[in-house]
Design a protein around this motif. Structure first.
Motif, PDB file in Angstrom:
ATOM      1  N   LYS A 295       0.821  -1.216   0.000  1.00 54.38           N
ATOM      2  CA  LYS A 295       0.000   0.000   0.000  1.00 54.38           C
ATOM      3  C   LYS A 295       0.853   1.263   0.000  1.00 54.38           C
ATOM      4  O   LYS A 295       0.371   2.345   0.359  1.00 54.38           O
ATOM      5  CB  LYS A 295      -0.917   0.003   1.221  1.00 54.38           C
ATOM      6  N   THR A 296       2.103   1.143  -0.407  1.00 54.17           N
ATOM      7  CA  THR A 296       2.996   2.299  -0.350  1.00 54.17           C
ATOM      8  C   THR A 296       2.509   3.450  -1.231  1.00 54.17           C
ATOM      9  O   THR A 296       1.866   3.239  -2.266  1.00 54.17           O
ATOM     10  CB  THR A 296       4.416   1.902  -0.774  1.00 54.17           C
ATOM     11  N   LEU A 297       2.799   4.663  -0.791  1.00 49.70           N
ATOM     12  CA  LEU A 297       2.453   5.863  -1.556  1.00 49.70           C
ATOM     13  C   LEU A 297       3.474   6.159  -2.647  1.00 49.70           C
ATOM     14  O   LEU A 297       3.219   6.986  -3.523  1.00 49.70           O
ATOM     15  CB  LEU A 297       2.344   7.065  -0.611  1.00 49.70           C
ATOM     16  N   PHE A 298       4.626   5.505  -2.568  1.00 50.39           N
ATOM     17  CA  PHE A 298       5.672   5.715  -3.569  1.00 50.39           C
ATOM     18  C   PHE A 298       5.375   4.899  -4.828  1.00 50.39           C
ATOM     19  O   PHE A 298       4.900   3.769  -4.747  1.00 50.39           O
ATOM     20  CB  PHE A 298       7.048   5.300  -3.028  1.00 50.39           C
ATOM     21  N   LYS A 299       5.686   5.499  -5.988  1.00 46.19           N
ATOM     22  CA  LYS A 299       5.550   4.788  -7.254  1.00 46.19           C
ATOM     23  C   LYS A 299       6.767   5.069  -8.106  1.00 46.19           C
ATOM     24  O   LYS A 299       7.205   6.214  -8.241  1.00 46.19           O
ATOM     25  CB  LYS A 299       4.277   5.236  -7.988  1.00 46.19           C
ATOM     26  N   THR A 300       7.329   3.998  -8.673  1.00 44.08           N
ATOM     27  CA  THR A 300       8.502   4.171  -9.529  1.00 44.08           C
ATOM     28  C   THR A 300       8.133   5.037 -10.729  1.00 44.08           C
ATOM     29  O   THR A 300       7.046   4.914 -11.293  1.00 44.08           O
ATOM     30  CB  THR A 300       9.030   2.803 -10.013  1.00 44.08           C
ATOM     31  N   GLY A 301       9.064   5.912 -11.081  1.00 41.90           N
ATOM     32  CA  GLY A 301       8.833   6.809 -12.210  1.00 41.90           C
ATOM     33  C   GLY A 301       8.262   8.143 -11.812  1.00 41.90           C
ATOM     34  O   GLY A 301       8.330   9.108 -12.588  1.00 41.90           O
ATOM     35  N   GLU A 302       7.681   8.239 -10.610  1.00 40.85           N
ATOM     36  CA  GLU A 302       7.147   9.520 -10.157  1.00 40.85           C
ATOM     37  C   GLU A 302       8.257  10.382  -9.581  1.00 40.85           C
ATOM     38  O   GLU A 302       9.311   9.889  -9.167  1.00 40.85           O
ATOM     39  CB  GLU A 302       6.058   9.305  -9.102  1.00 40.85           C
ATOM     40  N   GLY A 303       8.003  11.696  -9.519  1.00 45.63           N
ATOM     41  CA  GLY A 303       8.994  12.613  -9.007  1.00 45.63           C
ATOM     42  C   GLY A 303       9.167  12.504  -7.491  1.00 45.63           C
ATOM     43  O   GLY A 303       8.223  12.177  -6.760  1.00 45.63           O
TER      44      GLY A 303
ATOM     45  N   ASP B 278       9.254  13.657  -3.785  1.00 45.22           N
ATOM     46  CA  ASP B 278       8.397  14.632  -3.112  1.00 45.22           C
ATOM     47  C   ASP B 278       8.535  14.446  -1.605  1.00 45.22           C
ATOM     48  O   ASP B 278       8.159  13.397  -1.070  1.00 45.22           O
ATOM     49  CB  ASP B 278       6.940  14.436  -3.545  1.00 45.22           C
ATOM     50  N   LEU B 279       9.063  15.456  -0.914  1.00 47.42           N
ATOM     51  CA  LEU B 279       9.271  15.355   0.528  1.00 47.42           C
ATOM     52  C   LEU B 279       7.951  15.190   1.273  1.00 47.42           C
ATOM     53  O   LEU B 279       7.874  14.448   2.260  1.00 47.42           O
ATOM     54  CB  LEU B 279      10.011  16.593   1.036  1.00 47.42           C
ATOM     55  N   ASP B 280       6.905  15.875   0.831  1.00 49.08           N
ATOM     56  CA  ASP B 280       5.612  15.740   1.500  1.00 49.08           C
ATOM     57  C   ASP B 280       5.088  14.308   1.410  1.00 49.08           C
ATOM     58  O   ASP B 280       4.473  13.801   2.351  1.00 49.08           O
ATOM     59  CB  ASP B 280       4.590  16.697   0.883  1.00 49.08           C
ATOM     60  N   ARG B 281       5.344  13.645   0.299  1.00 48.02           N
ATOM     61  CA  ARG B 281       4.893  12.262   0.159  1.00 48.02           C
ATOM     62  C   ARG B 281       5.704  11.337   1.071  1.00 48.02           C
ATOM     63  O   ARG B 281       5.171  10.357   1.601  1.00 48.02           O
ATOM     64  CB  ARG B 281       5.022  11.816  -1.297  1.00 48.02           C
ATOM     65  N   ILE B 282       6.980  11.658   1.270  1.00 49.54           N
ATOM     66  CA  ILE B 282       7.805  10.871   2.198  1.00 49.54           C
ATOM     67  C   ILE B 282       7.240  10.984   3.615  1.00 49.54           C
ATOM     68  O   ILE B 282       7.117   9.996   4.346  1.00 49.54           O
ATOM     69  CB  ILE B 282       9.270  11.339   2.153  1.00 49.54           C
ATOM     70  N   LYS B 283       6.873  12.196   4.008  1.00 46.82           N
ATOM     71  CA  LYS B 283       6.284  12.388   5.340  1.00 46.82           C
ATOM     72  C   LYS B 283       4.976  11.618   5.463  1.00 46.82           C
ATOM     73  O   LYS B 283       4.701  10.992   6.491  1.00 46.82           O
ATOM     74  CB  LYS B 283       6.053  13.877   5.591  1.00 46.82           C
ATOM     75  N   ALA B 284       4.164  11.656   4.413  1.00 53.18           N
ATOM     76  CA  ALA B 284       2.888  10.946   4.436  1.00 53.18           C
ATOM     77  C   ALA B 284       3.102   9.439   4.485  1.00 53.18           C
ATOM     78  O   ALA B 284       2.340   8.712   5.139  1.00 53.18           O
ATOM     79  CB  ALA B 284       2.064  11.321   3.202  1.00 53.18           C
ATOM     80  N   GLU B 285       4.152   8.941   3.825  1.00 53.57           N
ATOM     81  CA  GLU B 285       4.455   7.509   3.842  1.00 53.57           C
ATOM     82  C   GLU B 285       4.854   7.054   5.240  1.00 53.57           C
ATOM     83  O   GLU B 285       4.452   5.971   5.698  1.00 53.57           O
ATOM     84  CB  GLU B 285       5.567   7.208   2.837  1.00 53.57           C
ATOM     85  N   ARG B 286       5.614   7.850   5.942  1.00 49.24           N
ATOM     86  CA  ARG B 286       5.995   7.502   7.321  1.00 49.24           C
ATOM     87  C   ARG B 286       4.762   7.417   8.210  1.00 49.24           C
ATOM     88  O   ARG B 286       4.633   6.519   9.041  1.00 49.24           O
ATOM     89  CB  ARG B 286       6.980   8.537   7.865  1.00 49.24           C
TER      90      ARG B 286
ATOM     91  N   PRO C 132       6.008   7.852  13.754  1.00 48.60           N
ATOM     92  CA  PRO C 132       6.596   8.153  12.436  1.00 48.60           C
ATOM     93  C   PRO C 132       8.042   8.640  12.523  1.00 48.60           C
ATOM     94  O   PRO C 132       8.825   8.403  11.594  1.00 48.60           O
ATOM     95  CB  PRO C 132       5.673   9.259  11.892  1.00 48.60           C
ATOM     96  N   ASP C 133       8.408   9.297  13.622  1.00 46.75           N
ATOM     97  CA  ASP C 133       9.771   9.834  13.742  1.00 46.75           C
ATOM     98  C   ASP C 133      10.819   8.749  13.898  1.00 46.75           C
ATOM     99  O   ASP C 133      12.014   9.031  13.804  1.00 46.75           O
ATOM    100  CB  ASP C 133       9.850  10.797  14.932  1.00 46.75           C
ATOM    101  N   TYR C 134      10.407   7.524  14.160  1.00 48.91           N
ATOM    102  CA  TYR C 134      11.369   6.416  14.268  1.00 48.91           C
ATOM    103  C   TYR C 134      11.702   5.825  12.903  1.00 48.91           C
ATOM    104  O   TYR C 134      12.504   4.898  12.801  1.00 48.91           O
ATOM    105  CB  TYR C 134      10.831   5.315  15.183  1.00 48.91           C
ATOM    106  N   LEU C 135      11.082   6.362  11.845  1.00 53.63           N
ATOM    107  CA  LEU C 135      11.372   5.911  10.486  1.00 53.63           C
ATOM    108  C   LEU C 135      12.167   6.977   9.739  1.00 53.63           C
ATOM    109  O   LEU C 135      11.978   8.175   9.957  1.00 53.63           O
ATOM    110  CB  LEU C 135      10.067   5.658   9.717  1.00 53.63           C
ATOM    111  N   LYS C 136      13.026   6.543   8.853  1.00 56.41           N
ATOM    112  CA  LYS C 136      13.710   7.463   7.947  1.00 56.41           C
ATOM    113  C   LYS C 136      13.684   6.877   6.542  1.00 56.41           C
ATOM    114  O   LYS C 136      13.628   5.662   6.352  1.00 56.41           O
ATOM    115  CB  LYS C 136      15.138   7.726   8.387  1.00 56.41           C
ATOM    116  N   VAL C 137      13.681   7.772   5.575  1.00 52.47           N
ATOM    117  CA  VAL C 137      13.716   7.363   4.173  1.00 52.47           C
ATOM    118  C   VAL C 137      14.976   7.956   3.562  1.00 52.47           C
ATOM    119  O   VAL C 137      15.063   9.167   3.335  1.00 52.47           O
ATOM    120  CB  VAL C 137      12.462   7.838   3.406  1.00 52.47           C
TER     121      VAL C 137
END
Length: 770
Positions: A180-188, A190-198, A215-220
């Motif tokens: 269910k990840t918010l990340f998709k290969t080929g997309e730009g 986006d720091l906001d999406r990284i925060k939302a993924e955490r 969420p703060d215990y995760l890093k990307v």
């Protein structure tokens, strides 16, 4: 007359332009007026559509914002300057300057260097890691525009997403969320999406017992060396994550304090815990309350957690929501603490502060209705919460009110209302068979009895009795159901005046109002809305209602009014019908303070068996302050029929079996508490069967040709505690005119007193029409 109106318009336009130009005369010495920013993305590496999108986004983050405009003019700034410096912090000048107006935004408040850094930082957060930006300004007289030139470069795009591959329980749990990840290969990038993924991963872990994880215990990690303008995203758990956050927790003891006092706090708790008479054990719960205010069963129905359950956030929130929705507690506090003797176990504590058991509330209301009546109502409500120690709510209401005809109608037919209603609500389903609801909202069973006496001055009086028994439940915050297993209405008239009887001769429809009516049967309504989601551009509201009466009784007795075989109860023939109504609304946000609102209502009812038509109180009406505002209430239709009472200025009362109504309204804030609107309303009602006394009233394939249309403008005054609405409307299509003559746009003449008297309708109401 039309030429004169054009001169007035041109004069007003010149005056507004003059106001706009005069704003710079009031600037402090040496200051310039900041009128906005222009951003140009000139990088050729980005496609044109992408550059335009970036220009809009860059402009949106720049601060300060210039003075607002209305129709291209800075009217608020003009009001500020016009008022001058008030001598006191009150009065009209103070209001005009500080409420209706706004101070000038000066160029000295603009930091071009800071703004260029904003653009660069925003670009990097969106994956443009080699962004550059330059700033300059353009001056015209005493106005200055900030000019920005952005070179974001090419956006880095995601090549691969890597989740943990270690064998720890936490690593496996995080890896299992990858589907269910918010990340998709080929997309730009986006720091906001990284925060939302955490946040998303943390929410999934909370459902699996990781109570102390966050969420703060995760890093990307970002690896931009994997290719040309490409990056890998690597999801990891931070090394400094505490061991407690890596463990799964289950539920241990569940302790409830139903009579918790914020004032006494922990001191009283310690005293109660030592008093064995205050402690009660019920299933998995420990209830500490010396006064035994509540039956323990309500907590078994309300709380989702049980001993040894795996902690999860859904049950955590559902339990809290249900406790709040009981309507019995003033404050609800929840706490989870590690068990003293067991690892990976949480003890759950619920601290509940009850509302006062008995209370009286007095309300004075301002109200309007679709019949263009405006008035007040005084109500006194006595509540007994927790009536039988099961969080039941018993209410007795007494009310009385006066409603006065408005909107240019014939005055004198004022309405007086007095009555009482008693209701009892149980916070559960009460039925012969087991019914459950798994939502965060407590299902309710409601029984109601009520009586109302209504006197319409100079016309008649009505005695109305009602009773109902049914269920209310919500699937979630958007979906709500109401099912009345039985809904009974009995209406009996008295004191009918000669004036009203004379009008019945002219308009036989009016006789329906004073008929005795007996209605009993089930009703159901379903409501869906997401209008509370203010961040969405498009929101909707839908309510569907199904109403039926006397069908079982009619079937058992074989009643058929067409054969003269009717069945009566207490001397009154009961109504037999089915009715369906749909109300759909759409709201499109056009800006921070503007929207386009639309509504369509479609309804139909059919009387049969013991009835030839719907009873009067169940029929459809159209026109008035909350309907087609260019026509008097209940004066349209059915179909192309025109009642003689319309010409007599007597209150029309046309009704129908079928209804179609459409409305569209543009709403925008003008200044301060004042909002404006432009609207178009259309619709009509029809009869299901042909009526020789009402030619053109029946529904046919030509129904579109019988649509009434009105338009107008309005002001809304948002006073916080209420919204006062004024609408001025006029018809542009009259369905009771002859074919091909129903459009009356060419007759519009605001300069004509006779046209205004016949066509302009002023509506005064409270709240939006939809």
């Amino acid at each position: 007359m039309k030429t004169k109106n054009l001169y007035y318009f041109l004069f007003l336009l010149v005056l507004l332009i003059t106001w706009s130009c005069s704003n710079t005369k009031f600037l402090p010495e040496g200051e310039l007026l900041y009128v906005g920013a222009k951003v140009k993305v000139i990088d050729s590496l980005a496609p044109r559509k992408e550059r335009k999108t970036l220009e809009k986004e860059f402009k949106g983050i720049l601060r300060p914002k210039p003075n607002s405009k209305i129709l291209g003019l800075r009217v608020k700034l003009y009001f500020y300057n016009l008022a001058g410096e008030p001598k006191k912090e009150k009065g009209f000048r103070y209001w005009l300057r500080n409420k209706a107006g706004e101070p000038p935004v000066l160029f000295s408040q603009v930091d071009l260097g800071y703004s260029t850094e904003l653009i660069k930082n925003y670009s990097e957060n969106r994956g443009y890691f080699k962004a550059r930006a330059l700033a300059d300004s353009t001056r015209k007289g005493k106005r200055v525009t900030a000019d920005f030139e952005a070179r974001p470069g090419k956006q880095y795009r995601i090549k691969e997403i890597k989740f943990p591959t270690d064998s720890t329980a936490l690593g496996r749990a995080i890896a299992a969320t990858q589907d269910k990840t918010l990340f998709k290969t080929g997309e730009g990038y986006d720091l906001d999406r990284i925060k939302a993924e955490r946040i998303r991963i943390d929410a999934r872990l909370k459902e699996q017992g990781y109570y102390y994880f966050g969420p703060d215990y995760l890093k990307v990690q970002v690896d931009s060396t994997v290719g040309s303008y490409e990056t890998d995203l690597i999801v990891k758990v931070k090394d400094e994550t505490p061991n407690q956050a890596k463990r799964v927790f289950t539920i241990g003891k569940i302790i409830i304090y139903p009579n918790y006092s914020l004032k006494d706090g922990n001191r009283k708790i310690r005293q109660l815990e030592k008093d064995s008479t205050a402690v009660e054990y019920y299933h998995d719960f420990t209830i500490i309350d010396k006064e035994k205010l509540f039956n323990p069963r309500i907590f078994d129905r309300t709380l989702y957690f049980h001993k040894n359950d795996l902690y999860n956030r859904t049950n955590h929130n559902l339990s809290l929501n249900r406790l709040v929705n009981l309507g019995t507690f003033k404050f609800v506090k929840n706490q989870f603490t590690p068990a003293d003797s067991l690892d990976n176990v949480l003890d759950a504590y619920y601290y509940l502060t009850p509302l006062k058991k008995k209370s009286i509330r007095v309300e004075l209301l301002g109200k309007t209705n679709s019949a263009n009546y405006t008035g007040t109502e005084l109500s006194v409500n006595w509540n007994n919460r927790n009536t039988f120690k099961g969080a039941e709510l018993f209410t007795i209401s007494l009310f009385g009110g006066l409603e006065v005809q408005m909107a240019g109608q014939n005055n004198g037919f004022n309405v007086y209302r007095v009555g009482s209603e008693t209701s009892l609500i149980w916070p559960r389903f009460i039925a012969p068979f087991k019914m459950q609801s798994s939502s965060g909202f407590v299902p309710k069973t409601k029984a109601t009895l009520g009586y109302e006496f209504q006197k319409r001055e100079q016309l008649y009086a009505l005695n109305s009795f009602k009773g109902s028994y049914g269920y209310l439940w919500k699937e979630n915050v958007r979906k709500e159901h109401q099912l009345n297993v039985t809904d009974i209405h009995y209406v009996s008239p008295n004191n009918v005046t000669d004036l009203y009887r004379e009008q019945i001769v002219l308009n036989p429809t009016l006789a329906k109002v004073i008929e005795k009516q007996l209605i009993f049967g089930p009703t159901y309504s379903y409501t869906y809305t997401n209008t509370m989601e203010t961040s969405k551009k498009h929101t909707i509201y839908y309510k569907g209602m199904f109403d039926t009466s006397g069908n079982v009784a009619g079937l058992l007795t074989g009643s058929d009014i067409k054969k003269g075989d009717t069945t009566k109860v207490f001397g009154v023939a009961f109504s037999q019908f089915v009715k369906l109504e749909n109300d759909f609304r759409h709201y499109m946000k056009l800006g921070p303070e503007s929207q386009l609102a639309s509504r369509i209502i479609i309804g139909a009812g059919y009387g049969y068996g013991n009835s030839t038509e719907l009873p009067y109180i169940k029929q459809f009406f159209i026109g008035g302050t909350n309907s087609i505002r260019a026509f008097r209430s209940r004066s349209i239709g059915p179909g192309s029929y025109l009642s003689e009472s319309e010409n007599s200025s007597f209150l029309p009362d046309q009704s129908g079996d079928i209804k179609l109504e459409m409305n569209m309204e543009y709403r925008a804030k003008l200044f301060s508490i004042v909002k404006g609107a432009v609207f178009v309303d259309a619709g009509n009602i029809w009869l299901m069967h042909k009526n020789p006394d009402k030619p053109g009233a029946e529904f046919s394939k030509k129904f579109i040709e019988q649509i009434a249309v009105g338009t107008g403008v309005g002001l809304r005054f948002d006073l916080s505690i209420l919204l006062l609405r004024t609408d001025l409307a006029f018809p542009i299509r009259k369905p009771y005119y002859e074919d091909r003559q129903r459009w009356v746009i060419d007759e519009i003449n605001f300069g004509s007193g006779s046209w205004r008297k016949e066509n302009l309708v002023f509506n005064l109401a409270i709240g939006y029409p939809f």
